[in-house]
Scaffold this motif. Structure first.
Motif, PDB file in Angstrom:
ATOM      1  N   PHE A  52       1.024  -1.918  -0.595  1.00 29.91           N
ATOM      2  CA  PHE A  52      -0.060  -0.212  -0.161  1.00 29.91           C
ATOM      3  C   PHE A  52       1.106   0.922  -0.134  1.00 29.91           C
ATOM      4  O   PHE A  52       2.093   0.713   0.821  1.00 29.91           O
ATOM      5  CB  PHE A  52      -1.154  -0.382   1.444  1.00 29.91           C
ATOM      6  CG  PHE A  52      -1.689   0.957   0.885  1.00 29.91           C
ATOM      7  CD1 PHE A  52      -3.427   0.760   0.992  1.00 29.91           C
ATOM      8  CD2 PHE A  52      -1.552   2.460   2.034  1.00 29.91           C
ATOM      9  CE1 PHE A  52      -3.816   1.519   0.082  1.00 29.91           C
ATOM     10  CE2 PHE A  52      -2.213   3.359   2.072  1.00 29.91           C
ATOM     11  CZ  PHE A  52      -3.676   3.434   1.431  1.00 29.91           C
ATOM     12  N   LEU A  54       0.405   5.643  -0.455  1.00 27.22           N
ATOM     13  CA  LEU A  54      -0.269   6.597  -0.248  1.00 27.22           C
ATOM     14  C   LEU A  54       0.081   7.022  -1.430  1.00 27.22           C
ATOM     15  O   LEU A  54      -1.416   8.192  -2.668  1.00 27.22           O
ATOM     16  CB  LEU A  54      -0.588   7.171   0.112  1.00 27.22           C
ATOM     17  CG  LEU A  54      -0.938   7.004   2.216  1.00 27.22           C
ATOM     18  CD1 LEU A  54      -0.319   8.162   3.084  1.00 27.22           C
ATOM     19  CD2 LEU A  54      -1.758   7.243   1.665  1.00 27.22           C
ATOM     20  N   SER A  56      -0.390   6.221  -4.815  1.00 29.25           N
ATOM     21  CA  SER A  56      -0.516   5.589  -6.107  1.00 29.25           C
ATOM     22  C   SER A  56      -2.460   5.346  -4.839  1.00 29.25           C
ATOM     23  O   SER A  56      -3.365   4.474  -6.202  1.00 29.25           O
ATOM     24  CB  SER A  56      -0.377   3.859  -6.062  1.00 29.25           C
ATOM     25  OG  SER A  56       1.041   4.322  -6.022  1.00 29.25           O
ATOM     26  N   LEU A  57      -2.606   6.236  -4.347  1.00 33.58           N
ATOM     27  CA  LEU A  57      -3.889   6.154  -3.794  1.00 33.58           C
ATOM     28  C   LEU A  57      -5.084   6.399  -5.157  1.00 33.58           C
ATOM     29  O   LEU A  57      -6.092   5.853  -4.703  1.00 33.58           O
ATOM     30  CB  LEU A  57      -4.655   7.087  -2.627  1.00 33.58           C
ATOM     31  CG  LEU A  57      -5.912   7.729  -2.270  1.00 33.58           C
ATOM     32  CD1 LEU A  57      -6.257   5.898  -1.602  1.00 33.58           C
ATOM     33  CD2 LEU A  57      -6.088   8.304  -1.642  1.00 33.58           C
ATOM     34  N   ASN A  58      -4.303   7.241  -5.715  1.00 33.34           N
ATOM     35  CA  ASN A  58      -6.175   7.493  -6.684  1.00 33.34           C
ATOM     36  C   ASN A  58      -6.138   5.353  -8.146  1.00 33.34           C
ATOM     37  O   ASN A  58      -7.059   5.829  -8.418  1.00 33.34           O
ATOM     38  CB  ASN A  58      -5.172   8.733  -7.942  1.00 33.34           C
ATOM     39  CG  ASN A  58      -5.589   9.751  -7.482  1.00 33.34           C
ATOM     40  OD1 ASN A  58      -6.529  10.488  -6.476  1.00 33.34           O
ATOM     41  ND2 ASN A  58      -5.001  10.710  -7.705  1.00 33.34           N
ATOM     42  N   TYR A  60      -5.449   2.851  -6.754  1.00 34.11           N
ATOM     43  CA  TYR A  60      -6.202   2.653  -6.345  1.00 34.11           C
ATOM     44  C   TYR A  60      -8.037   2.255  -6.568  1.00 34.11           C
ATOM     45  O   TYR A  60      -8.743   1.510  -6.608  1.00 34.11           O
ATOM     46  CB  TYR A  60      -5.814   2.146  -4.395  1.00 34.11           C
ATOM     47  CG  TYR A  60      -4.296   1.894  -4.003  1.00 34.11           C
ATOM     48  CD1 TYR A  60      -3.961   0.735  -4.943  1.00 34.11           C
ATOM     49  CD2 TYR A  60      -4.133   2.517  -3.308  1.00 34.11           C
ATOM     50  CE1 TYR A  60      -2.609   0.266  -5.222  1.00 34.11           C
ATOM     51  CE2 TYR A  60      -2.774   1.970  -2.913  1.00 34.11           C
ATOM     52  CZ  TYR A  60      -1.852   1.175  -3.959  1.00 34.11           C
ATOM     53  OH  TYR A  60      -0.885   0.887  -3.596  1.00 34.11           O
TER      54      TYR A  60
END
Length: 271
Positions: A52, A54, A56-58, A60
């Motif tokens: 995980f 952060l 790459s949150l978009n 995800y």
């Protein structure tokens, strides 16, 4: 987690080992608790494979949205097959009266046990064809549904023979009402024969879902389930054919399902 769920239900619902008797309302709590345990165990065993970031949150969120869109036909399929169809069937069958309906419930439970093999091999087909479709292995993609439905059907009939031989003892586990037992004995063989078609059509249904034909399966299921309910209403309510009318409706729709799904799958794979 399944073993834990059953154990907790036994201990707290019935109040064993000196613990308080909490009744059936505890079943919901134990199910939620064991689901959380399942999530924890899955997360623990996959800890090395799940990353995980952060940053790459978009990505995800975008992937989550795409997965949700792809899963909508599958979700609707489960709602139609598992809830809506069963609701309409029960609304019709309950008009037959207590004895006939009780007999149907017992038969349906027995058929559900025989369907265990259908679900096991159907799930295997879904996984294996998903793998083979990535490798474009048409030969195996044509073989797997045949093997799956053949094995499921063979085990279904082996289980059915066992049930027919010991039907008196098995039915006695569900009811001691002589009228209900008579209904089960009268119709059990017909139900077993008619529902056997499903062992084949189910494999091809999941095979179609594995090659991105979920929408076709969904639309076909909606039409055929509607046809089944209509036939049940006509044969059971209007023609007064009781459970034989139900069997007629199941036979027609299962036969159509089999023909449509097999032809669609073979056409998609060969072409």
């Amino acid at each position: 987690s399944s073993l834990l769920d059953v154990s907790l239900d036994y201990i707290f619902v019935l109040g064993k080992f000196g613990l308080p008797k909490m009744g059936v309302e505890f079943v919901g709590y134990s199910t939620i608790f064991t689901m959380l345990i399942s999530i924890f165990l899955y997360s623990y065993f996959l800890r090395e494979h799940i990353k995980f970031d952060l940053k790459s949150l978009n990505d995800y969120l975008k992937n989550t949205s795409n997965h949700f869109k792809l899963s909508i036909p599958l979700i609707l399929q489960e709602i139609i097959d598992g809830s809506a169809y069963g609701l309409f069937v029960n609304m019709i069958l309950v008009r037959l009266g207590t004895i006939d309906y009780a007999g149907y419930v017992i038969i349906n439970t027995i058929i559900g046990l025989l369907f265990l093999f259908k679900y096991v091999y159907g799930s295997a087909v879904l996984s294996m064809i998903s793998i083979e479709s990535g490798a474009s292995n048409k030969e195996n993609m044509l073989k797997y549904p045949k093997y799956s439905s053949g094995l499921a059907l063979a085990l279904y009939f082996i289980g059915a023979i066992f049930i027919l031989i010991f039907n008196k003892n098995i039915v006695a586990l569900f009811s001691n009402n002589s009228d209900v037992i008579l209904i089960v004995k009268k119709y059990i063989l017909v139900f077993i024969a008619v529902n056997s078609i499903s062992c084949i059509s189910y494999s091809y249904k999941l095979a179609l879902q594995a090659i991105n034909q979920s929408k076709f399966v969904l639309y076909t299921s909606i039409i055929l389930n509607a046809l089944a309910v209509l036939l049940m209403f006509i044969t059971i309510i209007n023609l007064k054919l009781s459970l034989m009318g139900l069997n007629f409706a199941i036979f027609i729709t299962e036969a159509l399902t089999l023909i449509i799904f097999v032809n669609r799958y073979l056409d998609k794979i060969k072409n």
